[in-house]
Design a protein around this motif. Structure first.
Motif, mmCIF file in Angstrom:
data_model
loop_
_atom_site.group_PDB
_atom_site.id
_atom_site.type_symbol
_atom_site.label_atom_id
_atom_site.label_comp_id
_atom_site.label_asym_id
_atom_site.label_seq_id
_atom_site.Cartn_x
_atom_site.Cartn_y
_atom_site.Cartn_z
ATOM 1 N N LYS A 1 15.210 1.319 6.788
ATOM 2 C CA LYS A 1 14.227 0.728 5.889
ATOM 3 C C LYS A 1 13.072 0.100 6.650
ATOM 4 O O LYS A 1 12.323 -0.694 6.081
ATOM 5 C CB LYS A 1 14.903 -0.349 5.025
ATOM 6 N N HIS B 1 10.272 1.076 7.622
ATOM 7 C CA HIS B 1 8.930 1.303 7.058
ATOM 8 C C HIS B 1 8.719 0.470 5.813
ATOM 9 O O HIS B 1 7.648 -0.081 5.584
ATOM 10 C CB HIS B 1 8.725 2.788 6.744
ATOM 11 N N ASP B 2 9.806 0.382 5.004
ATOM 12 C CA ASP B 2 9.710 -0.458 3.809
ATOM 13 C C ASP B 2 9.495 -1.911 4.205
ATOM 14 O O ASP B 2 8.718 -2.623 3.569
ATOM 15 C CB ASP B 2 10.994 -0.329 2.975
ATOM 16 N N LEU C 1 3.267 5.224 13.661
ATOM 17 C CA LEU C 1 3.111 6.327 12.722
ATOM 18 C C LEU C 1 1.726 6.925 12.764
ATOM 19 O O LEU C 1 1.547 8.104 12.490
ATOM 20 C CB LEU C 1 3.358 5.813 11.305
ATOM 21 N N ALA C 2 0.724 6.088 13.086
ATOM 22 C CA ALA C 2 -0.657 6.535 12.983
ATOM 23 C C ALA C 2 -0.989 7.535 14.091
ATOM 24 O O ALA C 2 -0.286 7.630 15.073
ATOM 25 C CB ALA C 2 -1.598 5.349 13.056
ATOM 26 N N GLN D 1 7.404 -6.477 13.275
ATOM 27 C CA GLN D 1 5.945 -6.603 13.247
ATOM 28 C C GLN D 1 5.386 -5.347 12.587
ATOM 29 O O GLN D 1 5.528 -4.256 13.116
ATOM 30 C CB GLN D 1 5.399 -6.723 14.678
ATOM 31 N N PRO D 2 4.759 -5.497 11.423
ATOM 32 C CA PRO D 2 4.292 -4.301 10.716
ATOM 33 C C PRO D 2 3.386 -3.431 11.573
ATOM 34 O O PRO D 2 3.471 -2.204 11.526
ATOM 35 C CB PRO D 2 3.546 -4.867 9.504
ATOM 36 N N VAL D 3 2.549 -4.081 12.409
ATOM 37 C CA VAL D 3 1.601 -3.298 13.216
ATOM 38 C C VAL D 3 2.340 -2.354 14.153
ATOM 39 O O VAL D 3 1.960 -1.192 14.318
ATOM 40 C CB VAL D 3 0.689 -4.256 14.016
ATOM 41 N N ILE E 1 5.918 -2.365 5.257
ATOM 42 C CA ILE E 1 4.957 -2.393 4.153
ATOM 43 C C ILE E 1 5.090 -3.692 3.362
ATOM 44 O O ILE E 1 4.097 -4.287 2.951
ATOM 45 C CB ILE E 1 5.096 -1.144 3.239
ATOM 46 N N LEU E 2 6.338 -4.153 3.195
ATOM 47 C CA LEU E 2 6.524 -5.426 2.482
ATOM 48 C C LEU E 2 5.847 -6.564 3.245
ATOM 49 O O LEU E 2 5.199 -7.422 2.658
ATOM 50 C CB LEU E 2 8.015 -5.736 2.312
ATOM 51 N N LYS E 3 6.009 -6.528 4.576
ATOM 52 C CA LYS E 3 5.400 -7.603 5.362
ATOM 53 C C LYS E 3 3.877 -7.494 5.337
ATOM 54 O O LYS E 3 3.176 -8.505 5.248
ATOM 55 C CB LYS E 3 5.923 -7.571 6.801
ATOM 56 N N SER E 4 3.356 -6.281 5.410
ATOM 57 C CA SER E 4 1.900 -6.132 5.376
ATOM 58 C C SER E 4 1.367 -6.587 4.014
ATOM 59 O O SER E 4 0.281 -7.118 3.903
ATOM 60 C CB SER E 4 1.500 -4.686 5.651
ATOM 61 N N MET E 5 2.187 -6.396 2.994
ATOM 62 C CA MET E 5 1.803 -6.800 1.650
ATOM 63 C C MET E 5 1.743 -8.315 1.520
ATOM 64 O O MET E 5 1.128 -8.840 0.602
ATOM 65 C CB MET E 5 2.895 -6.294 0.705
ATOM 66 N N LEU F 1 3.419 0.541 12.075
ATOM 67 C CA LEU F 1 2.294 1.342 11.593
ATOM 68 C C LEU F 1 1.634 2.103 12.746
ATOM 69 O O LEU F 1 1.257 3.256 12.603
ATOM 70 C CB LEU F 1 1.256 0.433 10.906
ATOM 71 N N ARG F 2 1.528 1.431 13.895
ATOM 72 C CA ARG F 2 0.955 2.095 15.075
ATOM 73 C C ARG F 2 1.766 3.307 15.454
ATOM 74 O O ARG F 2 1.234 4.349 15.790
ATOM 75 C CB ARG F 2 0.960 1.135 16.268
#
Lengths: 228, 375
Positions: free
Chosen positions: B268, B270-271, B374-375, B366-368, B274-278, B371-372
Motif C-alpha cells: 500500500k 503508493h496509497d 515512479l516519475a 516520505q511521499p516524495v 498519496i494519502l500523505k500528499s493529500m 513519487l520520485r
C-alpha cells in the motif's frame, strides 16, 4: 495583486557523500487563477520543483510564500495540514484507492478535513463528479473506469477541499489524445471559470500551449531562453 | 494443563487431611536452663527425655478450641502400629483409632467402603475396617476374625466389619480403622490421642488455619500444602514451562502479524504516499495500520478461542482407562473463563506490538521518495 505562490531563491540539495543539487535559485511568482506549465527535459528538476511548490518536499535554501504566508519554518504536521486545506494534487498515475468507490475516494480528503458534515460532503462530491461528467460512475470502483475517467476522478479528488492551487505532475502523461484534451480542457476551465490556480509539469506541447504561461527548467534552474 | 492441575490438587485435597495436628513439636524443646538464660552459654549433656505416654496433652480442651474455629471439622485419632495375625500369617499395619461419627466429617473413607459401614464399626467395639489389599492378601472377608498384637504385648481379637478401596495400593494394604477406645486399649495409651485430622470448607485456607492452630495448641500442625510442597513445586515448574511454551508460540504469532502488516504496508506504499500528499498526518497513517493489527488480533482471538473450545470439547470426549483402574475416566478439562481472557489479552497485546513497528514505518513514508521512484 499579491501572488498566490512566491518562491525566492528556492533551492533543494540532496545531502549525501556527493550532494546532488535538484533545484537552485528559483525565483517564481504565480498569480491567482493562473494556469502555469513547467516544462523541460527529463531529469531537469521540474518535478522536484513541483514537489517543493506543493510542500511535499522542504527546500534547503530560499523562501516559499503560500497565500502570503512564509511556510519555511513549518513542521511536518503543519505542512500536511496546509496541503490538506490549500493544495490539490494530480499525478501521472491516478493513485485512486482501489478498495474504495469513486465517491469514497473523493470524500476521503473532505472527511479528513472535517469542514463539512457527511451529508454536505456527499452533496459536494456528487456535484463535482457531475461537473466532470462522472455522476453515473460514483458507485464504481476505480478498476471499472477508463484511464481518462480515472484521471478525471483524481482531479475531482484534488478539488474536494476547494484548494487554492492544483499541482499536476504530467497529468496527461498516461492518457490517449482524446482523454488528454479532455483533462486539459478541465484544467483550463478551472482556472478561467473557478479562479483556481493550476501549476502543471508536462512534456505535452499541446497541453502546455493551453496554459497561460510556460517556464522552462534546465539543470534545476529557470532558463529564460527556453523555447518549446 | 490447568484441568489436570486442578484434578491433581482436588485428589490431593480430597484424599488427605487438610491439616494434621500431631503430637510432635516443630522445634525441639529447650532445656529450662537455656530458657532461663537465653544469652548464656548453656550446655546440658546427656539429656534423657522423661518417659511418658506419648500423645497430645490435654487433647480434649485442644480439640474444643480447634472445633471453635469457623469453617472446619476435626476428628481425634490415635495412630499406632500393630501386627495382624490371621491363619498363621503376620503383617504389620497402621492402626487408626477413630470416632466414626467425627471421622465422617473429615475423611472420604466412608465413600470408599465397598462393603460394610462405619455405623457397623460404631456398633461393634471389636470391629475393624481394613483395606481391600490387606483383605486379599490375608484372604479376609466380611465377618472374618483376626488377631491384633501391639508392641506392648496386648492382643485383641477383631472382626472385619468393613472393607474399603481407595485405589492407593499401599494405603489399602496398610491402613486399618478401629474405634478410638479399642485402639487406646490395644496400644496401652488410655485416654490418649496423637492426631487431630482437620477438614476445611475452604481447602486453600489450610496454611493460615494451620498456623493459627499451631500457635494456640503448640503442637505441629501441617497443612496439605506443606506436606505436599514437593508436588506443588513440581506443579509450579510445570506451569512455568507451559507459560514459556505459550509465550514462545505467541512470539511466533507476533512475527506472523508483523510480516503480514509489513507486507501490506509495502503493498500500500503508493496509497500511503498519496494519502500523505493529500494532507494525512503520519499519525493518521499509523492509526490505520495499528487498527489493522487490532482487527487482526480480535478476529484471530475470536477464531482461536472458538477453535480452542472445540478442541477442548473433543479432548473432553476422550475416555482413557488408566492401568489398574476399573472404570473409564475422562481427561480433566478446565473451562474457566479467566484463561480465555488471559489468552485473548496476550494475543491482542502481541498483535498491537507486532503491528506498531510496520505502522510506524508507514507513518514515516516520505511521499516524495515514492513519487520520485515512479516519475
Amino acid at each position: 495583486m499579491t501572488p498566490i505562490l512566491a518562491a525566492e531563491r528556492l533551492g533543494r540539495v540532496l545531502a549525501g557523500e556527493v550532494p546532488v543539487t535538484l533545484v537552485r535559485d528559483i525565483d517564481l511568482e504565480v498569480s491567482r487563477g493562473e494556469f502555469l506549465a513547467i516544462m523541460g527535459p527529463s531529469g531537469s528538476g521540474k518535478s522536484s520543483l513541483l514537489y517543493l511548490l506543493g510542500l511535499l518536499d522542504t527546500p534547503t535554501s530560499g523562501r516559499l510564500l503560500l497565500d502570503g504566508q512564509d511556510i519555511s519554518g513549518y513542521g511536518e504536521d503543519q505542512l500536511a495540514a496546509t496541503r490538506l486545506r490549500k493544495l490539490g494534487f494530480v499525478f501521472q498515475f491516478h493513485f485512486l484507492l482501489a478498495e474504495f468507490t469513486v465517491l469514497d475516494n473523493v470524500l476521503l480528503p473532505m472527511r479528513r478535513l472535517g469542514a463539512l458534515d457527511e451529508n454536505a460532503a456527499r452533496r459536494r462530491a456528487e456535484d463535482l463528479l457531475e461537473q466532470l461528467g462522472l455522476r453515473e460512475h460514483a458507485r464504481k470502483h476505480p478498476h471499472q473506469l477508463s484511464g481518462g475517467q480515472r484521471q478525471r476522478v483524481a482531479i475531482v479528488r484534488a478539488l474536494a477541499n476547494d484548494p487554492l492551487i492544483i499541482l499536476a505532475d504530467e497529468p496527461t502523461g498516461n492518457l490517449d489524445t482524446h482523454a488528454s484534451a479532455n483533462v486539459q480542457q478541465i484544467l483550463h476551465d478551472l482556472t478561467h471559470q473557478l479562479g483556481t490556480t493550476v501549476i502543471a509539469v508536462t512534456h505535452d506541447v499541446t497541453f502546455a500551449n493551453a496554459a497561460d504561461r510556460r517556464i522552462g527548467i534546465v539543470d534545476g534552474q529557470i532558463d529564460p531562453e527556453w523555447r518549446m | 494443563m490447568r484441568g489436570s492441575e486442578r484434578d491433581f490438587i482436588k485428589r490431593l485435597i480430597d484424599n488427605s487431611p487438610h491439616i494434621t495436628v500431631s503430637d510432635e513439636y516443630r522445634k525441639a524443646q529447650k532445656q529450662p536452663a537455656a530458657e532461663r538464660w537465653p544469652d548464656g552459654a548453656v550446655e546440658v549433656r546427656r539429656v534423657k527425655p522423661l518417659t511418658e505416654v506419648r500423645g497430645i496433652r490435654g487433647h480434649a480442651q485442644k480439640l474444643v478450641f480447634v472445633e471453635s474455629l469457623p469453617g472446619l471439622r476435626a476428628a481425634p485419632v490415635l495412630m499406632g502400629s500393630v501386627v495382624l495375625t490371621f491363619a498363621g500369617r503376620n503383617e504389620g499395619v497402621t492402626l487408626n483409632g477413630i470416632i466414626p461419627a467425627k471421622m465422617k466429617g473429615v475423611s472420604t473413607i466412608e465413600e470408599k467402603l465397598t462393603q460394610g459401614s462405619l455405623e457397623a464399626l460404631a456398633a461393634n467395639p471389636n470391629g475393624i475396617v481394613i483395606g481391600e489389599g490387606l483383605a486379599k492378601k490375608f484372604g479376609l472377608s466380611m465377618g472374618s476374625v483376626v488377631n491384633a498384637a501391639s508392641p506392648g504385648g496386648e492382643v485383641r481379637t477383631l472382626k472385619v466389619v468393613g472393607i474399603f478401596r481407595t485405589g492407593n495400593a499401599s494405603y489399602d494394604e496398610n491402613q486399618t480403622f478401629v474405634l478410638l477406645k479399642r485402639a487406646q486399649g490395644l496400644l496401652d495409651r488410655a485416654n490418649r490421642v496423637n492426631r487431630f485430622i482437620i477438614q476445611l470448607d475452604d481447602p486453600y485456607a489450610a496454611r493460615e488455619v494451620a498456623a493459627v492452630i499451631e500457635r494456640q495448641v503448640g503442637y505441629k500442625a501441617v497443612s496439605w500444602q506443606e506436606s505436599t510442597e514437593d508436588l506443588m513445586s513440581v506443579l509450579l515448574v510445570r506451569n512455568l514451562i507451559m507459560y514459556s511454551v505459550v509465550s514462545a508460540i505467541l512470539v511466533v504469532a507476533s512475527f506472523g502479524i508483523y510480516n503480514t502488516i509489513s507486507t501490506i504496508v509495502m503493498e500500500k506504499i503508493h496509497d500511503i504516499a498519496i494519502l500523505k500528499s493529500m494532507g494525512f498526518h503520519a499519525r493518521d497513517i499509523r492509526r490505520i495500520f495499528l487498527a489493522e493489527g487490532v482487527i487482526l488480533g480480535v478476529l484471530g482471538s475470536l477464531f482461536g478461542v472458538t477453535l480452542g473450545m472445540g478442541l477442548m470439547w473433543l479432548l473432553a470426549q476422550v475416555e482413557i482407562k488408566p492401568p489398574g483402574a476399573s472404570d473409564l475416566v475422562h481427561l480433566p478439562i478446565y473451562w474457566g473463563w479467566e484463561q480465555y481472557l488471559l489468552a485473548v489479552g496476550f494475543a491482542l497485546a502481541s498483535a498491537v506490538g507486532a503491528a506498531y513497528l510496520p505502522a510506524r514505518k508507514a507513518g514515516r513514508v516520505q511521499p516524495v521518495a515514492i513519487l520520485r521512484g515512479l516519475a
